[in-house]
Design a protein around this motif. Sequence first.
Motif, PDB file in Angstrom:
ATOM      1  N   TRP A  93      14.658  17.859 -18.825  1.00 17.08           N
ATOM      2  CA  TRP A  93      14.998  16.477 -18.539  1.00 17.08           C
ATOM      3  C   TRP A  93      15.991  15.999 -19.597  1.00 17.08           C
ATOM      4  CZ3 TRP A  93      13.329  12.836 -14.825  1.00 17.08           C
ATOM      5  CH2 TRP A  93      12.460  13.338 -13.858  1.00 17.08           C
ATOM      6  N   PRO A  94      16.840  15.015 -19.263  1.00 12.31           N
ATOM      7  CA  PRO A  94      17.849  14.547 -20.226  1.00 12.31           C
ATOM      8  C   PRO A  94      17.236  14.057 -21.538  1.00 12.31           C
ATOM      9  CG  PRO A  94      18.389  13.759 -18.040  1.00 12.31           C
ATOM     10  CD  PRO A  94      17.026  14.381 -17.933  1.00 12.31           C
ATOM     11  N   THR A  95      17.994  14.226 -22.598  1.00 10.75           N
ATOM     12  CA  THR A  95      17.574  13.835 -23.941  1.00 10.75           C
ATOM     13  C   THR A  95      17.403  12.315 -24.057  1.00 10.75           C
ATOM     14  OG1 THR A  95      18.680  15.734 -24.924  1.00 10.75           O
ATOM     15  CG2 THR A  95      18.296  13.858 -26.371  1.00 10.75           C
ATOM     16  N   ILE A  96      16.441  11.904 -24.857  1.00  8.43           N
ATOM     17  CA  ILE A  96      16.239  10.492 -25.188  1.00  8.43           C
ATOM     18  C   ILE A  96      16.656  10.282 -26.641  1.00  8.43           C
ATOM     19  CG2 ILE A  96      14.516   8.676 -25.582  1.00  8.43           C
ATOM     20  CD1 ILE A  96      12.925   9.866 -23.236  1.00  8.43           C
ATOM     21  N   LYS A  97      17.455   9.256 -26.868  1.00  7.55           N
ATOM     22  CA  LYS A  97      17.844   8.895 -28.226  1.00  7.55           C
ATOM     23  C   LYS A  97      17.450   7.445 -28.491  1.00  7.55           C
ATOM     24  CE  LYS A  97      21.806  12.049 -28.354  1.00  7.55           C
ATOM     25  NZ  LYS A  97      23.283  12.159 -28.507  1.00  7.55           N
ATOM     26  N   ILE A  98      16.882   7.208 -29.654  1.00  7.29           N
ATOM     27  CA  ILE A  98      16.527   5.848 -30.072  1.00  7.29           C
ATOM     28  C   ILE A  98      17.301   5.540 -31.350  1.00  7.29           C
ATOM     29  CG2 ILE A  98      14.685   4.341 -30.903  1.00  7.29           C
ATOM     30  CD1 ILE A  98      12.757   5.859 -29.093  1.00  7.29           C
ATOM     31  N   TYR A  99      18.017   4.411 -31.319  1.00  4.01           N
ATOM     32  CA  TYR A  99      18.827   4.054 -32.480  1.00  4.01           C
ATOM     33  C   TYR A  99      18.892   2.539 -32.621  1.00  4.01           C
ATOM     34  CZ  TYR A  99      22.408   3.597 -28.808  1.00  4.01           C
ATOM     35  OH  TYR A  99      23.107   3.260 -27.661  1.00  4.01           O
ATOM     36  N   LYS A 100      19.374   2.122 -33.775  1.00  9.61           N
ATOM     37  CA  LYS A 100      19.506   0.689 -34.054  1.00  9.61           C
ATOM     38  C   LYS A 100      20.860   0.174 -33.581  1.00  9.61           C
ATOM     39  CE  LYS A 100      18.429   0.783 -38.516  1.00  9.61           C
ATOM     40  NZ  LYS A 100      18.054   0.322 -39.893  1.00  9.61           N
ATOM     41  N   GLU A 101      20.834  -1.043 -33.092  1.00  9.80           N
ATOM     42  CA  GLU A 101      22.072  -1.726 -32.725  1.00  9.80           C
ATOM     43  C   GLU A 101      21.878  -3.204 -33.042  1.00  9.80           C
ATOM     44  OE1 GLU A 101      23.753  -2.533 -28.477  1.00  9.80           O
ATOM     45  OE2 GLU A 101      24.616  -0.617 -29.129  1.00  9.80           O
ATOM     46  N   GLY A 102      22.586  -3.699 -34.028  1.00 12.70           N
ATOM     47  CA  GLY A 102      22.352  -5.069 -34.460  1.00 12.70           C
ATOM     48  C   GLY A 102      20.959  -5.193 -35.032  1.00 12.70           C
ATOM     49  N   GLY A 103      20.211  -6.174 -34.583  1.00 14.59           N
ATOM     50  CA  GLY A 103      18.863  -6.380 -35.090  1.00 14.59           C
ATOM     51  C   GLY A 103      17.782  -5.842 -34.179  1.00 14.59           C
ATOM     52  N   TYR A 128      16.562  -2.287 -31.302  1.00 11.81           N
ATOM     53  CA  TYR A 128      16.639  -0.848 -31.054  1.00 11.81           C
ATOM     54  C   TYR A 128      17.063  -0.595 -29.603  1.00 11.81           C
ATOM     55  CZ  TYR A 128      13.914  -0.540 -35.359  1.00 11.81           C
ATOM     56  OH  TYR A 128      13.476  -0.657 -36.650  1.00 11.81           O
ATOM     57  N   ILE A 129      17.726   0.545 -29.400  1.00 13.83           N
ATOM     58  CA  ILE A 129      18.182   0.957 -28.070  1.00 13.83           C
ATOM     59  C   ILE A 129      17.465   2.237 -27.654  1.00 13.83           C
ATOM     60  CG2 ILE A 129      20.157   1.787 -26.718  1.00 13.83           C
ATOM     61  CD1 ILE A 129      20.308  -1.180 -27.286  1.00 13.83           C
ATOM     62  N   PHE A 130      16.989   2.240 -26.405  1.00 16.70           N
ATOM     63  CA  PHE A 130      16.402   3.421 -25.763  1.00 16.70           C
ATOM     64  C   PHE A 130      17.475   4.008 -24.857  1.00 16.70           C
ATOM     65  CE2 PHE A 130      13.926   5.397 -22.281  1.00 16.70           C
ATOM     66  CZ  PHE A 130      12.988   6.145 -22.993  1.00 16.70           C
ATOM     67  N   ASN A 131      17.986   5.166 -25.204  1.00 12.55           N
ATOM     68  CA  ASN A 131      19.098   5.800 -24.490  1.00 12.55           C
ATOM     69  C   ASN A 131      18.599   7.081 -23.828  1.00 12.55           C
ATOM     70  OD1 ASN A 131      22.434   6.955 -25.564  1.00 12.55           O
ATOM     71  ND2 ASN A 131      21.521   6.826 -23.549  1.00 12.55           N
ATOM     72  N   TRP A 132      18.442   7.009 -22.491  1.00 13.65           N
ATOM     73  CA  TRP A 132      17.921   8.158 -21.741  1.00 13.65           C
ATOM     74  C   TRP A 132      19.026   8.662 -20.824  1.00 13.65           C
ATOM     75  CZ3 TRP A 132      13.282   7.916 -17.788  1.00 13.65           C
ATOM     76  CH2 TRP A 132      12.808   9.215 -17.555  1.00 13.65           C
ATOM     77  N   GLY A 133      19.541   9.847 -21.125  1.00 15.32           N
ATOM     78  CA  GLY A 133      20.683  10.341 -20.356  1.00 15.32           C
ATOM     79  C   GLY A 133      21.850   9.387 -20.499  1.00 15.32           C
ATOM     80  N   VAL A 134      22.384   8.914 -19.349  1.00 15.03           N
ATOM     81  CA  VAL A 134      23.533   7.999 -19.382  1.00 15.03           C
ATOM     82  C   VAL A 134      23.110   6.534 -19.349  1.00 15.03           C
ATOM     83  CG1 VAL A 134      25.047   9.702 -18.315  1.00 15.03           C
ATOM     84  CG2 VAL A 134      23.835   8.052 -16.856  1.00 15.03           C
ATOM     85  N   LEU A 135      21.795   6.281 -19.301  1.00 14.29           N
ATOM     86  CA  LEU A 135      21.299   4.911 -19.252  1.00 14.29           C
ATOM     87  C   LEU A 135      20.798   4.464 -20.623  1.00 14.29           C
ATOM     88  CD1 LEU A 135      19.221   4.937 -15.927  1.00 14.29           C
ATOM     89  CD2 LEU A 135      21.565   4.125 -16.254  1.00 14.29           C
ATOM     90  N   LYS A 136      20.872   3.160 -20.865  1.00 16.78           N
ATOM     91  CA  LYS A 136      20.329   2.654 -22.117  1.00 16.78           C
ATOM     92  C   LYS A 136      19.921   1.191 -21.947  1.00 16.78           C
ATOM     93  CE  LYS A 136      24.876   1.529 -24.099  1.00 16.78           C
ATOM     94  NZ  LYS A 136      25.786   1.758 -25.244  1.00 16.78           N
ATOM     95  N   GLY A 137      18.991   0.773 -22.789  1.00 20.48           N
ATOM     96  CA  GLY A 137      18.531  -0.609 -22.763  1.00 20.48           C
ATOM     97  C   GLY A 137      17.802  -0.961 -24.049  1.00 20.48           C
ATOM     98  N   LYS A 138      17.635  -2.262 -24.301  1.00 22.57           N
ATOM     99  CA  LYS A 138      16.919  -2.733 -25.480  1.00 22.57           C
ATOM    100  C   LYS A 138      15.443  -2.349 -25.381  1.00 22.57           C
ATOM    101  CE  LYS A 138      19.906  -6.793 -26.057  1.00 22.57           C
ATOM    102  NZ  LYS A 138      19.957  -8.280 -26.027  1.00 22.57           N
ATOM    103  N   ILE A 139      14.816  -2.177 -26.538  1.00 24.41           N
ATOM    104  CA  ILE A 139      13.397  -1.832 -26.589  1.00 24.41           C
ATOM    105  C   ILE A 139      12.567  -3.092 -26.867  1.00 24.41           C
ATOM    106  CG2 ILE A 139      11.623  -0.512 -27.817  1.00 24.41           C
ATOM    107  CD1 ILE A 139      13.690   1.632 -28.351  1.00 24.41           C
ATOM    108  N   PHE A 140      11.496  -3.237 -26.081  1.00 23.69           N
ATOM    109  CA  PHE A 140      10.567  -4.361 -26.231  1.00 23.69           C
ATOM    110  C   PHE A 140       9.169  -3.820 -26.498  1.00 23.69           C
ATOM    111  CE2 PHE A 140      14.023  -5.740 -23.521  1.00 23.69           C
ATOM    112  CZ  PHE A 140      14.284  -7.033 -23.924  1.00 23.69           C
TER     113      PHE A 140
END
Length: 495
Positions: free
Chosen positions: A434-444, A446-458
């Motif tokens: 399955w596509p890689t998941i990356k979690i990183y900081k953006e501003g204040g 975090y972003i959940f980046n799964w494959g080509v999709l991404k969104g803020k983490i709550f």
Amino acid sequence: MRLLFLLTLLLITYSCGTSKDTTPENTSNFRKEYPEFSTQFQNKVKDIYLEKEMYGDFIFAVVDENGLAYSFALNREILDGKRSSLDNDTPIYIASSTKSFTGTLLKILDQDSVLDLDNSLDQYLPELNFNDSIDAKNITIKNLLNHTHGTFSTSMTWKTAFLGYSGGNEELINDLNTDFLFDPSGRYRYSNVGPIVAGMVAEKVTGKNWKTLMEERIFSPLQMKNTSAHVSNFDFKNIRPSLTVNKERGIVEKDFYKSDITMHASGGIISTINDMSKWLATNINQNNVLLNNDSWEELHTSTATQDKKYYTYQRSGYSLGWDIAEYQNNSILTRFGGLAGISFHISFMPDKNVGVIAFSNDNRAYLLPHLMANYAYNIINEQPADSILNIEKTSFDKSFKRENDIQYPDDSEILVTNSGNDKIIGTYKNTENWPTIKIYKEGGHYIFNWGVLKGKIFRNEKGNFNSNLGVLSRDFKISNDSLTTGSLAYKKVRP
């Protein structure tokens, strides 16, 4: 007030616009034949749009054997009397209506003796063997197109539609060979899998991928100059986006969630009202630009039985890309599509030589294109259109309210950055490809980046995490170096 109302209507009509590809003579003929249609239709759409306090776009067209006969566009800019970029040349995503194009492409190749729709999958893609659990000799190319092949793969479907992949057809075939479900009954079971595999077959026998074949065999012959299976062929900001909306916050999310890798043979075309009018007129006319008479007949005739009702359409069959249905005692061929708020409708009544195209992108109003398509048909067919709409609108009202009431995480629930939360940052990999998941900081945050999709983490209500990725929302939890989302397990990769 009446003068103001008339001026608003004039602005709406003007803002819809035309282009060099429209046929003024045909639109003039339509106005003469149905002199009340424009006012009646536009007033009704505007009433519903204002009643529901809608956002986003609605665009509509009537097409007959001569091409585009009528079009109309509406959004908040147009209602406010402002110039809008929404017109007949605006790029719109047609989603699963792509399947009718793919069925036509395969029929063109069949007619040209490049392949045979009655031949087996095994003959063209022997490497697709379903781990020797399914006899691919019993699956024909026609079965792939009419959804009677019985196979399904979650990983292949999610990668092609949402997440992306990097290994080409080989990766997708491996997914089908190792991660699949199978129904041996031969019954109609709708999914994206069949047309995507049919696209692989087309590539195998021609040496050209599905996107190139669509351009060469359909878009170019029909002079659909503003249509493509590549997102990158458009100025991204001009493509009408998906809108996620609710009653409390208005627009919650706004984006277009497709990239080149997720444009596929079951849902991978961006077009315009003008270009789709050419496509629809070709199907109405069954002219020989694409196919001969016998091929058109098979393309529009049921090859699989279904007994389903979607909204007001009682479906009895499926051809090679069109649902065969009935509406108000008229035979109607339909092919709808949707993605994260985008709703696309295309249909035609063969016996009436008329069809409609409709698009909206407010997620609460996904039934609006169908409701207004029916209204247009009923005006044209001299049915009691307003009375029928009042009945059909009940379902629309219920679905709109249901979507409008959905609660979405707000900024008060966002996972804020701090040293304690930073431990979730990293790259997570899955052993089942399955596509890689990356979690990183953006501003204040975090972003959940799964494959080509991404969104803020709550933070979710269970104390774990959630991310809205536009086309889907994912709950996940992290414990030490392990991340789980649904049934999928990931491990953090140490640098």
